[in-house]
Design a protein around this motif. Structure first.
Motif, PDB file in Angstrom:
ATOM      1  N   THR A 104     -37.629  54.939  18.185  1.00  0.00           N
ATOM      2  CA  THR A 104     -37.160  54.369  16.926  1.00  0.00           C
ATOM      3  C   THR A 104     -38.301  54.290  15.915  1.00  0.00           C
ATOM      4  OG1 THR A 104     -35.533  53.065  18.121  1.00  0.00           O
ATOM      5  CG2 THR A 104     -36.046  52.362  15.885  1.00  0.00           C
ATOM      6  N   PRO A 105     -38.095  54.867  14.729  1.00  0.00           N
ATOM      7  CA  PRO A 105     -39.145  54.778  13.713  1.00  0.00           C
ATOM      8  C   PRO A 105     -39.317  53.342  13.236  1.00  0.00           C
ATOM      9  CG  PRO A 105     -37.209  55.908  12.851  1.00  0.00           C
ATOM     10  CD  PRO A 105     -36.936  55.603  14.283  1.00  0.00           C
ATOM     11  N   GLY A 106     -40.446  53.099  12.648  1.00  0.00           N
ATOM     12  CA  GLY A 106     -40.737  51.755  12.158  1.00  0.00           C
ATOM     13  C   GLY A 106     -40.127  51.483  10.796  1.00  0.00           C
ATOM     14  N   VAL A 107     -40.398  50.292  10.312  1.00  0.00           N
ATOM     15  CA  VAL A 107     -39.947  49.829   9.007  1.00  0.00           C
ATOM     16  C   VAL A 107     -41.195  49.620   8.154  1.00  0.00           C
ATOM     17  CG1 VAL A 107     -38.799  47.933   7.798  1.00  0.00           C
ATOM     18  CG2 VAL A 107     -37.956  48.678  10.037  1.00  0.00           C
ATOM     19  N   PRO A 108     -41.245  50.186   6.945  1.00  0.00           N
ATOM     20  CA  PRO A 108     -42.426  49.978   6.095  1.00  0.00           C
ATOM     21  C   PRO A 108     -42.615  48.498   5.778  1.00  0.00           C
ATOM     22  CG  PRO A 108     -40.979  51.662   5.160  1.00  0.00           C
ATOM     23  CD  PRO A 108     -40.243  51.028   6.298  1.00  0.00           C
ATOM     24  N   VAL A 109     -43.850  48.049   5.858  1.00  0.00           N
ATOM     25  CA  VAL A 109     -44.193  46.669   5.531  1.00  0.00           C
ATOM     26  C   VAL A 109     -45.320  46.723   4.498  1.00  0.00           C
ATOM     27  CG1 VAL A 109     -44.938  44.435   6.419  1.00  0.00           C
ATOM     28  CG2 VAL A 109     -43.559  45.944   7.861  1.00  0.00           C
ATOM     29  N   PRO A 110     -44.958  46.643   3.206  1.00  0.00           N
ATOM     30  CA  PRO A 110     -45.964  46.745   2.158  1.00  0.00           C
ATOM     31  C   PRO A 110     -46.876  45.521   2.094  1.00  0.00           C
ATOM     32  CG  PRO A 110     -43.807  46.312   1.210  1.00  0.00           C
ATOM     33  CD  PRO A 110     -43.603  46.501   2.688  1.00  0.00           C
ATOM     34  N   ALA A 111     -47.970  45.660   1.372  1.00  0.00           N
ATOM     35  CA  ALA A 111     -48.982  44.604   1.274  1.00  0.00           C
ATOM     36  C   ALA A 111     -48.391  43.275   0.815  1.00  0.00           C
ATOM     37  CB  ALA A 111     -50.109  45.046   0.342  1.00  0.00           C
ATOM     38  N   ALA A 112     -47.505  43.304  -0.169  1.00  0.00           N
ATOM     39  CA  ALA A 112     -46.910  42.053  -0.663  1.00  0.00           C
ATOM     40  C   ALA A 112     -46.141  41.337   0.441  1.00  0.00           C
ATOM     41  CB  ALA A 112     -45.995  42.335  -1.854  1.00  0.00           C
ATOM     42  N   THR A 113     -45.466  42.079   1.299  1.00  0.00           N
ATOM     43  CA  THR A 113     -44.730  41.471   2.404  1.00  0.00           C
ATOM     44  C   THR A 113     -45.682  40.907   3.445  1.00  0.00           C
ATOM     45  OG1 THR A 113     -42.868  42.955   2.032  1.00  0.00           O
ATOM     46  CG2 THR A 113     -42.980  41.881   4.193  1.00  0.00           C
ATOM     47  N   VAL A 114     -46.762  41.629   3.759  1.00  0.00           N
ATOM     48  CA  VAL A 114     -47.765  41.112   4.701  1.00  0.00           C
ATOM     49  C   VAL A 114     -48.337  39.800   4.167  1.00  0.00           C
ATOM     50  CG1 VAL A 114     -50.042  41.516   5.724  1.00  0.00           C
ATOM     51  CG2 VAL A 114     -48.328  43.347   5.704  1.00  0.00           C
ATOM     52  N   THR A 115     -48.642  39.765   2.885  1.00  0.00           N
ATOM     53  CA  THR A 115     -49.161  38.536   2.270  1.00  0.00           C
ATOM     54  C   THR A 115     -48.155  37.401   2.401  1.00  0.00           C
ATOM     55  OG1 THR A 115     -50.520  39.783   0.713  1.00  0.00           O
ATOM     56  CG2 THR A 115     -49.987  37.504   0.114  1.00  0.00           C
ATOM     57  N   GLN A 116     -46.898  37.673   2.078  1.00  0.00           N
ATOM     58  CA  GLN A 116     -45.863  36.639   2.161  1.00  0.00           C
ATOM     59  C   GLN A 116     -45.701  36.144   3.591  1.00  0.00           C
ATOM     60  OE1 GLN A 116     -42.382  37.116   3.489  1.00  0.00           O
ATOM     61  NE2 GLN A 116     -42.054  34.963   3.073  1.00  0.00           N
ATOM     62  N   LEU A 117     -45.687  37.061   4.552  1.00  0.00           N
ATOM     63  CA  LEU A 117     -45.500  36.670   5.952  1.00  0.00           C
ATOM     64  C   LEU A 117     -46.684  35.861   6.477  1.00  0.00           C
ATOM     65  CD1 LEU A 117     -43.963  39.986   7.319  1.00  0.00           C
ATOM     66  CD2 LEU A 117     -42.775  37.804   6.971  1.00  0.00           C
ATOM     67  N   THR A 118     -47.892  36.258   6.147  1.00  0.00           N
ATOM     68  CA  THR A 118     -49.051  35.486   6.628  1.00  0.00           C
ATOM     69  C   THR A 118     -49.137  34.138   5.924  1.00  0.00           C
ATOM     70  OG1 THR A 118     -50.545  36.672   5.113  1.00  0.00           O
ATOM     71  CG2 THR A 118     -50.399  37.476   7.384  1.00  0.00           C
ATOM     72  N   ASP A 119     -48.703  34.084   4.660  1.00  0.00           N
ATOM     73  CA  ASP A 119     -48.708  32.800   3.946  1.00  0.00           C
ATOM     74  C   ASP A 119     -47.707  31.813   4.525  1.00  0.00           C
ATOM     75  OD1 ASP A 119     -50.696  33.677   2.245  1.00  0.00           O
ATOM     76  OD2 ASP A 119     -49.361  33.989   0.518  1.00  0.00           O
ATOM     77  N   THR A 120     -46.646  32.296   5.171  1.00  0.00           N
ATOM     78  CA  THR A 120     -45.636  31.389   5.727  1.00  0.00           C
ATOM     79  C   THR A 120     -45.908  31.012   7.186  1.00  0.00           C
ATOM     80  OG1 THR A 120     -44.165  33.193   6.389  1.00  0.00           O
ATOM     81  CG2 THR A 120     -43.814  32.246   4.189  1.00  0.00           C
ATOM     82  N   ALA A 121     -46.958  31.574   7.765  1.00  0.00           N
ATOM     83  CA  ALA A 121     -47.275  31.253   9.166  1.00  0.00           C
ATOM     84  C   ALA A 121     -47.624  29.779   9.307  1.00  0.00           C
ATOM     85  CB  ALA A 121     -48.434  32.112   9.650  1.00  0.00           C
ATOM     86  N   VAL A 122     -47.196  29.207  10.408  1.00  0.00           N
ATOM     87  CA  VAL A 122     -47.488  27.814  10.731  1.00  0.00           C
ATOM     88  C   VAL A 122     -48.287  27.818  12.025  1.00  0.00           C
ATOM     89  CG1 VAL A 122     -46.495  25.580  11.358  1.00  0.00           C
ATOM     90  CG2 VAL A 122     -45.408  26.988   9.588  1.00  0.00           C
ATOM     91  N   ARG A 123     -49.409  27.123  12.031  1.00  0.00           N
ATOM     92  CA  ARG A 123     -50.276  27.118  13.206  1.00  0.00           C
ATOM     93  C   ARG A 123     -49.632  26.380  14.361  1.00  0.00           C
ATOM     94  NH1 ARG A 123     -56.666  27.132  13.126  1.00  0.00           N
ATOM     95  NH2 ARG A 123     -56.807  28.348  15.031  1.00  0.00           N
ATOM     96  N   ARG A 124     -49.711  26.989  15.540  1.00  0.00           N
ATOM     97  CA  ARG A 124     -49.172  26.391  16.762  1.00  0.00           C
ATOM     98  C   ARG A 124     -50.303  25.734  17.533  1.00  0.00           C
ATOM     99  NH1 ARG A 124     -47.674  30.816  20.170  1.00  0.00           N
ATOM    100  NH2 ARG A 124     -49.193  31.992  19.023  1.00  0.00           N
ATOM    101  N   SER A 125     -49.937  24.897  18.463  1.00  0.00           N
ATOM    102  CA  SER A 125     -50.915  24.322  19.376  1.00  0.00           C
ATOM    103  C   SER A 125     -51.416  25.406  20.306  1.00  0.00           C
ATOM    104  CB  SER A 125     -50.289  23.205  20.218  1.00  0.00           C
ATOM    105  OG  SER A 125     -49.797  22.194  19.387  1.00  0.00           O
TER     106      SER A 125
END
Length: 136
Positions: A104-125
């Motif tokens: 299965t081919p991948g899905v493009p993940v542009p820089a703006a999406t990477v930024t948005q996804l990392t900005d929404t990360a919540v730190r776990r224990s």
């Protein structure tokens, strides 16, 4: 890792994409379907070198901060592997799942999406295997 390799310049990269998509999803600079990968490190020169390497390999780089910030691309965070995969069909056998993964081919993940996804990360224990995502 940086503490153990005190004389080295450590940059975290490549950990948020699986090896199949890393190999098959490289695109030339400026391509509409070019993906980006997060990088983190304490040395700006080393991060620039890694960004150049990513560019040569067919990916944009998104600087997500220092090594202390690198948890934003760990397993269980929004940018880790899943965004680069197509939706997995239900009910696959183990053999079918393996075939799907490799074919299965991948899905493009542009820089703006990477930024948005990392900005929404919540730190776990430490040691918490469950994914904890922002509900914003």
């Amino acid at each position: 890792m940086q503490r153990h390799l005190a004389d080295s310049r450590v940059v975290k990269a490549f950990n948020s994409i699986d090896f199949v998509r890393l190999f098959t999803f490289a695109r030339p600079a400026g391509a509409d379907d070019r993906s980006a990968l997060p990088i983190a490190g304490d040395d700006t020169t080393a991060k620039a070198q890694v960004a150049e390497l990513l560019d040569a390999l067919g990916y944009d780089a998104v600087d997500i901060g220092t090594l202390a910030d690198s948890w934003r691309s760990e397993p269980g965070t929004p940018v880790y592997v899943q965004p680069y995969l197509a939706a997995q069909p239900d009910g696959l056998t183990q053999e079918e799942l393996g075939r799907w993964f490799f074919e299965t081919p991948g899905v493009p993940v542009p820089a703006a999406t990477v930024t948005q996804l990392t900005d929404t990360a919540v730190r776990r224990s430490a040691g918490d295997a469950r994914a904890t995502l922002s509900r914003d």
